[in-house]
Motif scaffolding. Structure first.
Motif, PDB file in Angstrom:
ATOM      1  N   LYS A   1       4.392  12.889 -47.709  1.00  0.00           N
ATOM      2  CA  LYS A   1       4.302  11.569 -47.081  1.00  0.00           C
ATOM      3  C   LYS A   1       5.677  10.894 -47.041  1.00  0.00           C
ATOM      4  O   LYS A   1       6.076  10.274 -46.042  1.00  0.00           O
ATOM      5  CB  LYS A   1       3.306  10.719 -47.863  1.00  0.00           C
ATOM      6  CG  LYS A   1       3.153   9.317 -47.279  1.00  0.00           C
ATOM      7  CD  LYS A   1       2.150   8.546 -48.111  1.00  0.00           C
ATOM      8  CE  LYS A   1       2.021   7.129 -47.560  1.00  0.00           C
ATOM      9  NZ  LYS A   1       1.062   6.350 -48.375  1.00  0.00           N
ATOM     10  N   THR A   2       6.395  11.043 -48.128  1.00  0.00           N
ATOM     11  CA  THR A   2       7.737  10.437 -48.189  1.00  0.00           C
ATOM     12  C   THR A   2       8.669  11.083 -47.152  1.00  0.00           C
ATOM     13  O   THR A   2       9.458  10.401 -46.478  1.00  0.00           O
ATOM     14  CB  THR A   2       8.326  10.599 -49.596  1.00  0.00           C
ATOM     15  OG1 THR A   2       7.381  10.039 -50.543  1.00  0.00           O
ATOM     16  CG2 THR A   2       9.653   9.917 -49.718  1.00  0.00           C
ATOM     17  N   ARG A   3       8.621  12.339 -46.968  1.00  0.00           N
ATOM     18  CA  ARG A   3       9.474  13.034 -46.006  1.00  0.00           C
ATOM     19  C   ARG A   3       9.142  12.604 -44.577  1.00  0.00           C
ATOM     20  O   ARG A   3      10.038  12.432 -43.743  1.00  0.00           O
ATOM     21  CB  ARG A   3       9.325  14.547 -46.140  1.00  0.00           C
ATOM     22  CG  ARG A   3       9.981  15.092 -47.393  1.00  0.00           C
ATOM     23  CD  ARG A   3       9.836  16.612 -47.451  1.00  0.00           C
ATOM     24  NE  ARG A   3      10.471  17.162 -48.627  1.00  0.00           N
ATOM     25  CZ  ARG A   3      10.525  18.454 -48.914  1.00  0.00           C
ATOM     26  NH1 ARG A   3       9.941  19.322 -48.085  1.00  0.00           N
ATOM     27  NH2 ARG A   3      11.138  18.873 -50.013  1.00  0.00           N
ATOM     28  N   ILE A   4       7.852  12.470 -44.302  1.00  0.00           N
ATOM     29  CA  ILE A   4       7.462  12.060 -42.951  1.00  0.00           C
ATOM     30  C   ILE A   4       7.974  10.662 -42.664  1.00  0.00           C
ATOM     31  O   ILE A   4       8.487  10.360 -41.559  1.00  0.00           O
ATOM     32  CB  ILE A   4       5.944  12.156 -42.788  1.00  0.00           C
ATOM     33  CG1 ILE A   4       5.501  13.614 -42.809  1.00  0.00           C
ATOM     34  CG2 ILE A   4       5.462  11.476 -41.501  1.00  0.00           C
ATOM     35  CD1 ILE A   4       4.011  13.825 -42.818  1.00  0.00           C
ATOM     36  N   GLU A   5       7.828   9.796 -43.644  1.00  0.00           N
ATOM     37  CA  GLU A   5       8.297   8.432 -43.438  1.00  0.00           C
ATOM     38  C   GLU A   5       9.813   8.369 -43.295  1.00  0.00           C
ATOM     39  O   GLU A   5      10.336   7.521 -42.551  1.00  0.00           O
ATOM     40  CB  GLU A   5       7.851   7.564 -44.616  1.00  0.00           C
ATOM     41  CG  GLU A   5       6.341   7.331 -44.674  1.00  0.00           C
ATOM     42  CD  GLU A   5       5.937   6.546 -45.881  1.00  0.00           C
ATOM     43  OE1 GLU A   5       6.790   6.323 -46.784  1.00  0.00           O
ATOM     44  OE2 GLU A   5       4.728   6.173 -45.998  1.00  0.00           O
ATOM     45  N   GLN A   6      10.492   9.239 -43.952  1.00  0.00           N
ATOM     46  CA  GLN A   6      11.966   9.233 -43.851  1.00  0.00           C
ATOM     47  C   GLN A   6      12.470  10.075 -42.663  1.00  0.00           C
ATOM     48  O   GLN A   6      13.660  10.121 -42.418  1.00  0.00           O
ATOM     49  CB  GLN A   6      12.577   9.785 -45.156  1.00  0.00           C
ATOM     50  CG  GLN A   6      12.321   8.884 -46.341  1.00  0.00           C
ATOM     51  CD  GLN A   6      12.860   9.475 -47.616  1.00  0.00           C
ATOM     52  OE1 GLN A   6      13.411  10.578 -47.600  1.00  0.00           O
ATOM     53  NE2 GLN A   6      12.737   8.711 -48.716  1.00  0.00           N
TER      54      GLN A   6
END
Length: 465
Positions: free
Chosen positions: A444-449
């Protein structure tokens, strides 16, 4: 006179009504519901004992008794009649000893008791004749019959007793004669054939007390102390017509006080629980006359009103032997013959003879062998069986407790093992879920970044396992 069998064994004469018992519906009942079954209020049973275990056992035994009503006449109510016929067929025997100084009317009283000339008239001895030096024992037997009932009567006399200047140990021939009769009966019991044992034991001793009006003489006390543990002792005041009524009453009190002081046991009529009030009152009246103030007479005399009675004529009047207002002869005869003859014989056999037999065998070195002819006391045997049963129950209870504890331990072990396995699987699943959650958070963090996600080919999906 009629001849009776020498081997006759006395048996209580009983009678019973042959009428059949009441007819009922035949349903069983216990003691508590007995009254209710007959339309009465139930009467509960009570058990009293100082020992709680004995009381509990007695109560249990009472509960186990099954009482039933009969639906018809069976016939065992005639058992007393069978005993009566058997007793009359065999006949009875009675052995009595009279002890007292010469001239007190022993022979006359015996003739008066049985209303027969058992003793012939005595011849007067000339003054020059030398008297005997020791006490002799004379026995006379006769078969008498009354209303079809035969009685073998044996009277043992002791001429010479108390007639010497020195009466020391004059009682030895009397005691030895009583013991010899016990020994003869004991020897007959130890033989192989015991079918025709003749009972020659002394059943009663009538002890004649001289009517002095004071108290017992030392000779009387010593002789009674020697005899009271071997025979049924019955004291009588001889020739009581020489004393007034007040003197007789005071003399009786002194005699009873001397007997109690020297701890002499005299015969007392037994008391049974089933005796009615009339029987109890009769026995109490008889025992209230002890020692009996008696008068003996064989001849009949005419009274002032023309009656023929057995008695003695005096210038001032007539003493009637059979008149209870004149003497206690009727009460003595009633106790000896009519009411307590079987009790005298039973007490001689069950108590006096048994004590002598035990002492005799113990003195001979005879010991009770527990493996041969073991004497069994039903109460003790029942207590032993109950103790063994309780021990067996306790052992079974302990074994059941051990098995139960073992089963419980095995079950607890299995439950603990299952619980540990469940906890281990729970921890494993929780750790796996934590890893997957952390991976999802990272994606989730990678997608948001805007960073690239791993290729789809590497992970096609995830599983909770």
């Amino acid at each position: 006179m009629t001849t009776a069998s020498n081997g006759a064994s006395p048996i209580d004469t009983m009678s019973a009504s042959p009428s059949p018992p009441a007819v009922s519906n035949g349903s069983p009942y216990d003691e508590t519901n007995y009254g209710a079954a007959n339309g009465e209020a139930p009467v509960p049973q009570t058990v009293s004992s100082s020992n709680p275990k004995a009381a509990a056992q007695a109560a249990s035994d009472m509960r186990n008794i099954v009482r039933r009503k009969l639906t018809g006449y069976v016939g065992f109510a005639n058992l007393p009649n069978q005993w009566h016929r058997k007793s009359v067929r065999k006949g009875f025997n009675f052995n009595v000893m009279v002890v007292g100084e010469s001239g007190l009317g022993k022979s006359t009283l015996v003739n008066t008791l049985f209303n027969t000339s058992l003793y012939p008239p005595k011849e007067r001895k000339p003054p020059s004749l030398d008297l005997q030096k020791t006490v002799s024992i004379q026995s006379i037997s006769a078969d008498i019959e009354e209303n079809g009932v035969r009685l073998r009567l044996t009277v043992v006399d002791t001429p010479g007793f108390g007639d010497f200047i020195n009466n020391d140990e004059s009682w030895d021939p009397i005691v030895k004669n009583i013991e010899q009769r016990f020994d003869a009966y004991l020897d007959a019991e130890n033989k192989v054939n015991r079918m025709n044992i003749v009972d020659n034991r002394i059943h009663a001793v009538v002890f004649f007390i001289q009517p002095t009006g004071h108290s017992l003489k030392p000779l009387d006390v010593e002789v009674m102390r020697k005899l009271h543990t071997k025979v049924n002792l019955i004291p009588v005041i001889a020739k009581s017509d020489t004393l007034t009524d007040e003197e007789i009453t005071a003399f009786k009190h002194r005699i009873l006080a001397d007997i109690a002081h020297h701890q002499i046991q005299i015969f007392e009529g037994p008391r049974y629980e089933l005796d009615d009030d009339e029987t109890i009152a009769e026995n109490n009246e008889i025992m209230s006359k002890v020692p009996f103030a008696v008068v003996g007479a064989n001849s009949e005399v005419a009274t002032a009103d023309g009656r023929k009675v057995r008695g003695r004529r005096y210038p001032w009047g007539v003493i009637e032997v059979d008149n209870e207002e004149h003497c206690d002869f009727v009460k003595l005869r009633q106790m000896l013959i009519r009411t307590h003859m079987e009790e005298l014989k039973e007490n001689t056999n069950n108590f006096l003879y048994e004590n002598y037999r035990s002492d005799k065998l113990a003195a001979m070195g005879v010991q009770q062998d527990s493996s041969v002819f073991k004497e069994v006391n039903p109460a003790v045997k029942q207590e032993e069986e109950r103790s063994l049963h309780e021990a067996k129950l306790q052992k079974m209870e302990m074994e059941m407790k051990m098995v139960f504890q073992q089963k419980v331990a095995e079950k607890e072990s299995k439950l603990r093992q299952s619980e540990e396995e469940l906890y281990a699987r729970h921890r494993e699943m929780k750790e796996q879920l934590d890893r997957q959650r952390s991976e999802l958070e990272e994606k989730k963090t990678r997608i948001e970044q805007g960073r690239p996600v791993e290729k789809e080919t590497k992970r096609k999906g995830f599983s909770l396992r």
